[in-house]
Design a protein around this motif. Structure first.
Motif, PDB file in Angstrom:
ATOM      1  N   TRP A   1      -1.746  -3.646   7.057  1.00  0.00           N
ATOM      2  CA  TRP A   1      -0.762  -4.359   6.359  1.00  0.00           C
ATOM      3  C   TRP A   1      -1.951  -5.164   5.300  1.00  0.00           C
ATOM      4  N   GLN A   2      -2.897  -5.692   5.766  1.00  0.00           N
ATOM      5  CA  GLN A   2      -3.742  -6.351   4.915  1.00  0.00           C
ATOM      6  C   GLN A   2      -4.152  -5.796   3.764  1.00  0.00           C
ATOM      7  N   ARG A   3      -4.838  -4.417   4.079  1.00  0.00           N
ATOM      8  CA  ARG A   3      -5.378  -3.340   3.155  1.00  0.00           C
ATOM      9  C   ARG A   3      -4.162  -3.086   2.295  1.00  0.00           C
ATOM     10  N   LYS A   4      -2.994  -2.691   2.581  1.00  0.00           N
ATOM     11  CA  LYS A   4      -1.744  -2.429   1.668  1.00  0.00           C
ATOM     12  C   LYS A   4      -1.669  -3.382   0.689  1.00  0.00           C
ATOM     13  N   PHE A   5      -1.592  -4.799   1.394  1.00  0.00           N
ATOM     14  CA  PHE A   5      -1.291  -5.997   0.484  1.00  0.00           C
ATOM     15  C   PHE A   5      -2.481  -6.271  -0.463  1.00  0.00           C
ATOM     16  N   GLU A   6      -3.546  -5.852  -0.166  1.00  0.00           N
ATOM     17  CA  GLU A   6      -4.792  -6.186  -0.933  1.00  0.00           C
ATOM     18  C   GLU A   6      -4.687  -5.092  -2.201  1.00  0.00           C
ATOM     19  N   THR A   7      -4.302  -3.862  -1.789  1.00  0.00           N
ATOM     20  CA  THR A   7      -4.140  -2.732  -2.722  1.00  0.00           C
ATOM     21  C   THR A   7      -2.962  -3.079  -3.776  1.00  0.00           C
TER      22      THR A   7
ATOM     23  N   TRP B   1      -1.467  -5.062  -8.890  1.00  0.00           N
ATOM     24  CA  TRP B   1      -0.563  -6.083  -9.642  1.00  0.00           C
ATOM     25  C   TRP B   1      -1.350  -6.934 -10.583  1.00  0.00           C
ATOM     26  N   HIS B   2      -2.609  -7.196 -10.157  1.00  0.00           N
ATOM     27  CA  HIS B   2      -3.563  -8.156 -10.952  1.00  0.00           C
ATOM     28  C   HIS B   2      -3.889  -7.234 -12.089  1.00  0.00           C
ATOM     29  N   ALA B   3      -4.399  -5.961 -11.858  1.00  0.00           N
ATOM     30  CA  ALA B   3      -4.695  -5.175 -13.069  1.00  0.00           C
ATOM     31  C   ALA B   3      -3.643  -4.917 -14.038  1.00  0.00           C
ATOM     32  N   LYS B   4      -2.468  -4.870 -13.531  1.00  0.00           N
ATOM     33  CA  LYS B   4      -1.462  -4.877 -14.293  1.00  0.00           C
ATOM     34  C   LYS B   4      -1.068  -6.127 -15.186  1.00  0.00           C
ATOM     35  N   ALA B   5      -1.355  -7.282 -14.597  1.00  0.00           N
ATOM     36  CA  ALA B   5      -1.155  -8.575 -15.385  1.00  0.00           C
ATOM     37  C   ALA B   5      -2.259  -8.580 -16.397  1.00  0.00           C
TER      38      ALA B   5
END
Length: 163
Positions: free
Chosen positions: A5-11, A16-20
């Protein structure tokens, strides 16, 4: 399971950061495009104002000279008689692209000149002023009754263009 879940969250967070970041870059490009559009709009407005000024000058150059009421009206010129007069008449008609402004001077021109070669003789070897007007003997304009700046300019350009 927690690390998955942590890996999915980080992905997802990374995407999201790249889109921002991409949105910020697009905002910058949009601001640049808006600034460029503003520059072009200013250029367009300047060109439109300049065109308006040139239209006023053209209108002034092609109007019938109100200082010469004897030349005003539809029949402001005599009909040409003979080949030489026809050549002068045709030249006057072409000076302003067929608008007819210079035709008001036909009587004066035919009274002072018989041919275009004679008109060509009013060119000056040594200009007396700047531009095309300075290359034409000022006495020509005075003698022919050509008073408006626009008409003088049209005649100067036409005379300088004679072969």
């Amino acid at each position: 399971a927690a690390s998955e879940w942590q890996r999915k969250f980080e992905t997802i967070a990374s995407k999201w950061h790249a889109k921002a970041e991409e949105q910020e870059a697009l905002k910058g490009r949009l601001a640049d495009a808006q600034a460029e559009a503003g520059k072009w709009q200013n250029k367009f407005v300047s060109a439109a104002l300049a065109a308006s000024e040139w239209q006023k000058k053209y209108d002034e150059a092609t109007r019938v000279d109100k200082e010469r009421p004897d030349l005003a009206g539809e029949q402001a010129f005599e009909e040409p008689q003979g080949d030489n007069e026809q050549e002068l008449f045709d030249w006057l008609e072409r000076l302003d692209g067929g608008q007819g402004g210079p035709l008001q001077y036909f009587g004066a021109i035919k009274g002072g000149f018989e041919t275009l070669a004679q008109i060509k003789s009013v060119r000056l070897d040594t200009p007396v002023g700047p531009g095309n007007l300075g290359c034409i003997d000022p006495a020509f304009f005075d003698t022919m009754g050509i008073k408006t700046f626009g008409h003088r300019l049209i005649f100067a350009q036409g005379i300088l263009a004679l072969p």
